[in-house]
Design a protein around this motif. Structure first.
Motif, PDB file in Angstrom:
ATOM      1  N   TRP A 124       0.613  -0.359   1.991  1.00 27.78           N
ATOM      2  CA  TRP A 124       1.474  -0.859   3.076  1.00 27.78           C
ATOM      3  C   TRP A 124       2.174  -2.147   2.666  1.00 27.78           C
ATOM      4  O   TRP A 124       3.380  -2.305   2.816  1.00 27.78           O
ATOM      5  CB  TRP A 124       0.599  -1.064   4.302  1.00 27.78           C
ATOM      6  CG  TRP A 124       1.292  -1.421   5.579  1.00 27.78           C
ATOM      7  CD1 TRP A 124       2.615  -1.255   5.890  1.00 27.78           C
ATOM      8  CD2 TRP A 124       0.678  -1.986   6.745  1.00 27.78           C
ATOM      9  NE1 TRP A 124       2.864  -1.682   7.168  1.00 27.78           N
ATOM     10  CE2 TRP A 124       1.693  -2.130   7.718  1.00 27.78           C
ATOM     11  CE3 TRP A 124      -0.624  -2.369   7.061  1.00 27.78           C
ATOM     12  CZ2 TRP A 124       1.437  -2.671   8.991  1.00 27.78           C
ATOM     13  CZ3 TRP A 124      -0.883  -2.890   8.320  1.00 27.78           C
ATOM     14  CH2 TRP A 124       0.142  -3.035   9.263  1.00 27.78           C
ATOM     15  N   ARG A 125       1.404  -3.046   2.128  1.00 28.43           N
ATOM     16  CA  ARG A 125       1.933  -4.357   1.714  1.00 28.43           C
ATOM     17  C   ARG A 125       2.968  -4.212   0.599  1.00 28.43           C
ATOM     18  O   ARG A 125       4.056  -4.808   0.651  1.00 28.43           O
ATOM     19  CB  ARG A 125       0.751  -5.199   1.245  1.00 28.43           C
ATOM     20  CG  ARG A 125       1.024  -6.647   0.941  1.00 28.43           C
ATOM     21  CD  ARG A 125      -0.318  -7.341   0.750  1.00 28.43           C
ATOM     22  NE  ARG A 125      -0.152  -8.724   0.314  1.00 28.43           N
ATOM     23  CZ  ARG A 125      -0.660  -9.231  -0.802  1.00 28.43           C
ATOM     24  NH1 ARG A 125      -1.379  -8.442  -1.599  1.00 28.43           N
ATOM     25  NH2 ARG A 125      -0.480 -10.480  -1.123  1.00 28.43           N
ATOM     26  N   GLN A 141      10.730  -8.344  11.048  1.00 29.67           N
ATOM     27  CA  GLN A 141      10.760  -6.888  11.215  1.00 29.67           C
ATOM     28  C   GLN A 141       9.368  -6.356  11.558  1.00 29.67           C
ATOM     29  O   GLN A 141       8.423  -6.521  10.795  1.00 29.67           O
ATOM     30  CB  GLN A 141      11.259  -6.228   9.932  1.00 29.67           C
ATOM     31  CG  GLN A 141      11.103  -4.712   9.889  1.00 29.67           C
ATOM     32  CD  GLN A 141      12.019  -4.023  10.874  1.00 29.67           C
ATOM     33  OE1 GLN A 141      13.231  -4.204  10.819  1.00 29.67           O
ATOM     34  NE2 GLN A 141      11.446  -3.248  11.777  1.00 29.67           N
ATOM     35  N   PRO A 142       9.209  -5.693  12.710  1.00 26.13           N
ATOM     36  CA  PRO A 142       7.913  -5.052  12.995  1.00 26.13           C
ATOM     37  C   PRO A 142       7.707  -3.873  12.044  1.00 26.13           C
ATOM     38  O   PRO A 142       8.645  -3.137  11.729  1.00 26.13           O
ATOM     39  CB  PRO A 142       8.064  -4.570  14.443  1.00 26.13           C
ATOM     40  CG  PRO A 142       9.246  -5.301  14.986  1.00 26.13           C
ATOM     41  CD  PRO A 142      10.149  -5.550  13.822  1.00 26.13           C
ATOM     42  N   THR A 143       6.500  -3.703  11.575  1.00 26.23           N
ATOM     43  CA  THR A 143       6.183  -2.588  10.686  1.00 26.23           C
ATOM     44  C   THR A 143       4.870  -1.957  11.122  1.00 26.23           C
ATOM     45  O   THR A 143       3.962  -2.649  11.590  1.00 26.23           O
ATOM     46  CB  THR A 143       6.115  -3.039   9.214  1.00 26.23           C
ATOM     47  OG1 THR A 143       5.674  -1.950   8.397  1.00 26.23           O
ATOM     48  CG2 THR A 143       5.176  -4.209   9.030  1.00 26.23           C
ATOM     49  N   THR A 144       4.784  -0.654  10.983  1.00 23.55           N
ATOM     50  CA  THR A 144       3.621   0.091  11.453  1.00 23.55           C
ATOM     51  C   THR A 144       3.083   0.989  10.348  1.00 23.55           C
ATOM     52  O   THR A 144       3.850   1.610   9.616  1.00 23.55           O
ATOM     53  CB  THR A 144       4.001   0.963  12.669  1.00 23.55           C
ATOM     54  OG1 THR A 144       4.416   0.121  13.746  1.00 23.55           O
ATOM     55  CG2 THR A 144       2.826   1.812  13.136  1.00 23.55           C
ATOM     56  N   ASP A 166       4.145 -11.392   7.677  1.00 30.57           N
ATOM     57  CA  ASP A 166       2.695 -11.562   7.578  1.00 30.57           C
ATOM     58  C   ASP A 166       2.108 -10.678   6.487  1.00 30.57           C
ATOM     59  O   ASP A 166       1.202 -11.089   5.758  1.00 30.57           O
ATOM     60  CB  ASP A 166       2.041 -11.243   8.924  1.00 30.57           C
ATOM     61  CG  ASP A 166       2.402 -12.256  10.006  1.00 30.57           C
ATOM     62  OD1 ASP A 166       2.586 -13.435   9.659  1.00 30.57           O
ATOM     63  OD2 ASP A 166       2.512 -11.852  11.177  1.00 30.57           O
ATOM     64  N   LEU A 167       2.627  -9.467   6.368  1.00 28.68           N
ATOM     65  CA  LEU A 167       2.132  -8.564   5.320  1.00 28.68           C
ATOM     66  C   LEU A 167       2.438  -9.092   3.928  1.00 28.68           C
ATOM     67  O   LEU A 167       1.609  -9.027   3.024  1.00 28.68           O
ATOM     68  CB  LEU A 167       2.764  -7.179   5.474  1.00 28.68           C
ATOM     69  CG  LEU A 167       2.161  -6.204   6.476  1.00 28.68           C
ATOM     70  CD1 LEU A 167       2.898  -4.879   6.376  1.00 28.68           C
ATOM     71  CD2 LEU A 167       0.680  -5.999   6.251  1.00 28.68           C
ATOM     72  N   THR A 168       3.652  -9.587   3.746  1.00 31.68           N
ATOM     73  CA  THR A 168       4.105  -9.961   2.399  1.00 31.68           C
ATOM     74  C   THR A 168       3.667 -11.359   1.981  1.00 31.68           C
ATOM     75  O   THR A 168       3.621 -11.646   0.792  1.00 31.68           O
ATOM     76  CB  THR A 168       5.632  -9.861   2.312  1.00 31.68           C
ATOM     77  OG1 THR A 168       6.233 -10.668   3.334  1.00 31.68           O
ATOM     78  CG2 THR A 168       6.085  -8.413   2.501  1.00 31.68           C
ATOM     79  N   SER A 169       3.358 -12.224   2.940  1.00 32.20           N
ATOM     80  CA  SER A 169       3.007 -13.607   2.587  1.00 32.20           C
ATOM     81  C   SER A 169       1.505 -13.872   2.623  1.00 32.20           C
ATOM     82  O   SER A 169       1.017 -14.771   1.938  1.00 32.20           O
ATOM     83  CB  SER A 169       3.718 -14.592   3.523  1.00 32.20           C
ATOM     84  OG  SER A 169       3.277 -14.426   4.865  1.00 32.20           O
TER      85      SER A 169
END
Length: 422
Positions: free
Chosen positions: A244-245, A257-260, A294-297
């Motif tokens: 996902w990340r 951007q919201p991601t699911t 949040d996912l990428t950082s």
């Protein structure tokens, strides 16, 4: 690749089976399209002569397998309000035989490829559903003496092909999962189990190998003490968070951007009502959500903990509440994958939603039909951008294989991040 069709057979149960309408559970109603797998074999010379030995073995054993698995020999029928049932009528399944001048050497390491689409019989979803077999099999004989088997299959077929007992008896009564019954009067759990995510077609399938599972799981469980989880993340949750990340980084989504991430959970071990041998769908989708930034950082532990939080929700009551939601729907059409097949619904670029399906616990390898085990097994082709499958490595060395489908523009970056961030 050129594949020349030779003939097509209808294979029916070897002996009379129960006939009549069989209700489907609400979970059965969702996944209607065929799921494909491919097996490659290199039979010994005694199996190649006479030429029809392999074909006859497969047809005869498949016919035997259709006795305990008699619903597969039937047909789906619409019964109104976007709902289906199985007409157990023993009409049979389709078996295709073909030849190809190609050799196994042309497949390289057998990585998932668009070439695989030629190894499966075509399914025309525009025809009435009651005319469509539930199982299609294509046997292809290659110039090198190898064969491929493209199909959706139960391992029971393999046992019968070797003249062995079936093993665990099949359980067909879907009333154990409340098929045909009304919704409960009690309130449902408030969850988003059936949210509809955009479907983005025209992705490219690639595969990645994961050897550093221990390192990945350790990374995923860093800062575990600061989370609200009662135990650490599993290897699936760790890997799903990593996929996902990396995919989110490769797609370069904007910070807010919201991601699911869609997590497909097998509820067989989480429901008290399902017996061993239950023959029906018992999977339920749950969703992990985040902002792209949040996912990428943040470290992997953040992404994996989001997957873990979604996964841990699934218990007996959660599944039953999901069934209630579907039972209360006037029409299930919007939830069924067959209505999206072949469409281009959804954005074609920048898809923020992903899915990771685990095949880690499925008995997908060692399909010995009498002439030895396969030299390779893998998923068939698919083109849903953001979808991925996690499989155990075929050679049994403990590594994992990820079959990942992304837009062509994002594949290389995703692969780069996948290995660099471990």
């Amino acid at each position: 690749m050129v594949v020349n069709s030779k003939c097509c057979f209808t294979v029916k149960p070897a002996e009379p089976t129960w006939n009549g309408p069989q209700p489907l559970s609400e979970l059965d109603q969702l996944s209607v399209i065929h799921v494909s797998t491919i097996y490659f074999y290199r039979p010994t010379q005694n199996w190649l002569s006479p030429p029809d030995t392999i074909t006859n073995t497969l047809k005869e054993s498949l016919s035997k397998a259709l006795v305990p698995f008699y619903p597969i020999a039937g047909r789906l029928r619409w019964i109104g309000k976007g709902r289906l049932q199985i007409d157990c009528n023993a009409e049979g399944v389709q078996f295709f035989e073909a030849e190809s001048e190609s050799r196994f050497e042309d497949f390289g390491d057998f990585s998932p490829s668009a070439r695989y689409e030629f190894l499966f019989p075509g399914v025309d979803y525009s025809v009435p559903i009651h005319e469509m077999p539930l199982l299609l099999v294509q046997l292809i004989k290659f110039k090198c003496g190898g064969i491929s088997l493209g199909l959706l299959i139960s391992h029971a077929w393999a046992r019968l092909a070797r003249d062995e007992p079936l093993g665990t008896a099949t359980f067909h009564d879907r009333r154990v999962i409340r098929a045909g019954g009304p919704p409960r009067a009690s309130p449902c759990i408030d969850h988003e189990a059936f949210i509809q995510l955009p479907r983005c077609l025209l992705g490219k399938l690639d595969d990645l190998e994961v050897r550093k599972k221990t390192t990945l799981k350790k990374m995923a469980n860093e800062d575990h003490s600061s989370s609200d989880l009662e135990r650490g993340c599993t290897r699936y949750e760790s890997l799903a968070g990593h996929i996902w990340r990396c995919a989110c980084k490769a797609c370069k989504h904007e910070n807010e951007q919201p991601t699911t991430l869609c997590v497909c959970v097998d509820s067989r071990r989480r429901m008290s009502t399902l017996p061993i041998g239950y023959f029906g769908n018992a999977t339920l989708d749950v969703f992990a959500t985040s902002r792209a930034v949040d996912l990428t950082s943040k470290p992997l532990s953040y992404a994996s903990s989001r997957v873990r939080e979604a996964n841990k929700k699934v218990n007996d009551e959660f599944v039953n509440s999901g069934i209630d939601i579907l039972k209360n729907q006037q029409d299930l059409t919007q939830f069924q994958d067959i209505h999206y097949e072949g469409s281009t619904q959804g954005p074609f670029h920048g898809n923020p939603n992903f899915g990771v399906v685990s095949w880690l616990s499925l008995p997908i390898y060692g399909l010995d039909l009498g002439w030895g085990k396969e030299i390779y097994m893998g998923p068939g082709t698919h083109d849903i951008d953001g979808d991925s499958l996690v499989l155990p490595s075929h050679d049994g060395n403990g590594s994992l294989t990820v079959a990942l489908c992304l837009q062509v523009a994002h594949i290389d970056d995703s692969k780069k991040h996948f290995y660099e961030l471990i």
